[in-house]
Motif scaffolding. Structure first.
Motif, PDB file in Angstrom:
ATOM      1  N   PRO A  31       0.919  -1.197   0.066  1.00  0.00           N
ATOM      2  CA  PRO A  31       0.025  -0.129   0.083  1.00  0.00           C
ATOM      3  C   PRO A  31       0.952   1.120  -0.051  1.00  0.00           C
ATOM      4  CG  PRO A  31      -0.737  -1.737   1.489  1.00  0.00           C
ATOM      5  CD  PRO A  31       0.561  -2.012   1.245  1.00  0.00           C
ATOM      6  N   PRO A  32       0.220   2.527  -0.581  1.00  0.00           N
ATOM      7  CA  PRO A  32       0.991   3.711  -0.624  1.00  0.00           C
ATOM      8  C   PRO A  32       1.445   3.970   0.838  1.00  0.00           C
ATOM      9  CG  PRO A  32      -0.938   3.871  -1.688  1.00  0.00           C
ATOM     10  CD  PRO A  32      -1.001   2.552  -1.109  1.00  0.00           C
ATOM     11  N   ALA A  33       2.747   4.585   0.818  1.00  0.00           N
ATOM     12  CA  ALA A  33       3.564   4.610   2.222  1.00  0.00           C
ATOM     13  C   ALA A  33       2.636   5.896   2.960  1.00  0.00           C
ATOM     14  CB  ALA A  33       4.918   5.012   2.180  1.00  0.00           C
ATOM     15  N   LYS A  34       2.607   5.861   4.143  1.00  0.00           N
ATOM     16  CA  LYS A  34       1.859   7.042   4.960  1.00  0.00           C
ATOM     17  C   LYS A  34       3.308   8.091   5.255  1.00  0.00           C
ATOM     18  CE  LYS A  34      -1.796   4.395   7.032  1.00  0.00           C
ATOM     19  NZ  LYS A  34      -2.300   4.244   8.157  1.00  0.00           N
ATOM     20  N   VAL A  35       2.809   9.230   4.969  1.00  0.00           N
ATOM     21  CA  VAL A  35       3.859  10.414   5.427  1.00  0.00           C
ATOM     22  C   VAL A  35       3.786  10.509   6.931  1.00  0.00           C
ATOM     23  CG1 VAL A  35       4.674  12.607   5.307  1.00  0.00           C
ATOM     24  CG2 VAL A  35       3.554  11.365   3.429  1.00  0.00           C
ATOM     25  N   GLU A  36       4.933  10.117   7.566  1.00  0.00           N
ATOM     26  CA  GLU A  36       4.995  10.436   9.096  1.00  0.00           C
ATOM     27  C   GLU A  36       6.406  11.139   9.259  1.00  0.00           C
ATOM     28  OE1 GLU A  36       4.453   6.671  10.827  1.00  0.00           O
ATOM     29  OE2 GLU A  36       2.220   6.557  10.629  1.00  0.00           O
ATOM     30  N   TYR A  37       6.482  11.852  10.458  1.00  0.00           N
ATOM     31  CA  TYR A  37       7.890  12.503  11.017  1.00  0.00           C
ATOM     32  C   TYR A  37       8.012  11.880  11.974  1.00  0.00           C
ATOM     33  CZ  TYR A  37       6.092  16.244   7.515  1.00  0.00           C
ATOM     34  OH  TYR A  37       5.790  17.013   6.659  1.00  0.00           O
ATOM     35  N   VAL A  38       9.301  11.245  11.847  1.00  0.00           N
ATOM     36  CA  VAL A  38       9.954  10.316  12.779  1.00  0.00           C
ATOM     37  C   VAL A  38      11.283  10.578  12.698  1.00  0.00           C
ATOM     38  CG1 VAL A  38       8.205   8.450  12.518  1.00  0.00           C
ATOM     39  CG2 VAL A  38      10.276   8.619  11.053  1.00  0.00           C
ATOM     40  N   GLU A  39      11.995  10.451  13.922  1.00  0.00           N
ATOM     41  CA  GLU A  39      13.384  10.636  13.918  1.00  0.00           C
ATOM     42  C   GLU A  39      14.097   9.473  13.416  1.00  0.00           C
ATOM     43  OE1 GLU A  39      16.769  11.239  17.441  1.00  0.00           O
ATOM     44  OE2 GLU A  39      14.671  11.414  18.203  1.00  0.00           O
ATOM     45  N   LYS A  40      15.077   9.706  12.487  1.00  0.00           N
ATOM     46  CA  LYS A  40      15.809   8.508  11.908  1.00  0.00           C
ATOM     47  C   LYS A  40      16.940   8.023  12.888  1.00  0.00           C
ATOM     48  CE  LYS A  40      18.124   7.059   7.609  1.00  0.00           C
ATOM     49  NZ  LYS A  40      19.180   6.557   8.405  1.00  0.00           N
ATOM     50  N   GLN A  41      16.563   6.717  12.885  1.00  0.00           N
ATOM     51  CA  GLN A  41      18.003   6.362  14.075  1.00  0.00           C
ATOM     52  C   GLN A  41      18.973   5.653  12.886  1.00  0.00           C
ATOM     53  OE1 GLN A  41      18.356   6.787  17.081  1.00  0.00           O
ATOM     54  NE2 GLN A  41      16.464   7.908  17.217  1.00  0.00           N
ATOM     55  N   PRO A  42      20.119   5.729  13.255  1.00  0.00           N
ATOM     56  CA  PRO A  42      21.234   5.095  12.418  1.00  0.00           C
ATOM     57  C   PRO A  42      20.978   3.618  12.542  1.00  0.00           C
ATOM     58  CG  PRO A  42      22.202   5.805  14.330  1.00  0.00           C
ATOM     59  CD  PRO A  42      20.693   6.261  14.319  1.00  0.00           C
ATOM     60  N   THR A  43      21.266   3.069  11.206  1.00  0.00           N
ATOM     61  CA  THR A  43      21.516   1.466  11.206  1.00  0.00           C
ATOM     62  C   THR A  43      22.795   0.956  11.923  1.00  0.00           C
ATOM     63  OG1 THR A  43      22.579   1.287   9.225  1.00  0.00           O
ATOM     64  CG2 THR A  43      20.321   1.361   9.083  1.00  0.00           C
TER      65      THR A  43
END
Length: 268
Positions: free
Chosen positions: A231-243
């Motif tokens: 399904p189409p991705a939902k736009v959310e604002y999250v803090e990206k954590q490093p892998t």
């Protein structure tokens, strides 16, 4: 040029089947591979990836179906297929007593090529191994051995190369080194069929990805095409954590030195 390559295909597989007794390993495998592309055959252990490669490399006979490589039928024209391919298995097939350069030159002599030393030197440069070329392979890291193994497969300029689980057992640095080597292959026009069970590897390298599950190809497409299955991705604002991989590479730093103390940036 053969009919299949004129039609724009380096490989064509249709209805491939293989069983060992009552165990059905391949149950009708179909896919096409374009020349000069990287095609990833993705699947878990036991999915049939290596069996497929062995059939395409004429090391194993299929029970049913057809397959052609570089325009030659694997069942009726095996000699032509073998002249068109190189195969790199899951474990590096290098002589640890010899140096990297000696390994390459030996294969060139076995293929009756002129000036094996020049061929060896060229491949050492292409795979960022020149500084280590005179050292015994027993001193090489896992990534360096794998790069040397792939370089050996290229001697004779085979238009098609099979890489069966090329990064199995390698550490993160070595995996990235091998990824760079595979991209280098395709950049020179070599067609690469890559088998892997690592999702990120297929995502990083492949022009097209086929997922082999329980003996059948269940999806086949580009990464973008496969993403459309969700399904189409939902736009959310999250803090990206490093892998963890990003953390690992950041901690050790971008530049690496080989055992001679020479900073290479690519050798591991």
């Amino acid at each position: 040029m053969t009919a299949q390559t004129i039609a724009g295909l380096a490989m064509r597989v249709q209805g491939l089947e293989k069983s060992y007794g009552k165990l059905e390993v391949l149950r009708g495998v179909d896919f096409d591979v374009a020349p000069g592309s990287i095609f990833a055959l993705l699947g878990s252990n036991g999915a049939g990836k290596t069996t497929t490669v062995r059939i395409l490399a004429t090391l194993l006979k299929a029970d049913a179906g057809t397959a052609s490589v570089n325009g030659f039928d694997v069942a009726t024209q095996p000699a032509n297929v073998r002249e068109s391919i190189s195969l790199t298995g899951q474990f590096a097939a290098v002589d640890e007593i010899l140096s990297g350069r000696e390994n390459l030159a030996l294969v060139a002599r076995l293929r009756h090529l002129k000036d094996p030393g020049a061929i060896a030197d060229d491949l050492l440069r292409r795979f960022s191994l020149s500084e280590a070329g005179a050292r015994r392979v027993s001193t090489y890291s896992g990534g360096m051995r794998r790069r040397l193994d792939i370089a050996m497969s290229l001697i004779g300029n085979s238009p098609v190369i099979f890489l069966d689980e090329p990064t199995a057992g390698l550490d993160p640095e070595a995996r990235i080194e091998v990824w760079d080597a595979v991209k280098e292959l395709a950049g020179h026009g070599t067609t690469v069929l890559l088998t892997t069970q690592y999702l990120d590897e297929a995502e990083q390298l492949a022009d097209r990805i086929a997922i082999l599950h329980q003996g059948r190809i269940i999806v086949n497409g580009t990464l973008n095409e496969l993403k459309q299955l969700f399904p189409p991705a939902k736009v959310e604002y999250v803090e990206k954590q490093p892998t963890l991989e990003e953390i690992f590479l950041a901690v050790i730093g971008g530049d690496k030195s080989d055992a001679t103390g020479t900073t290479t940036g690519g050798q591991g």
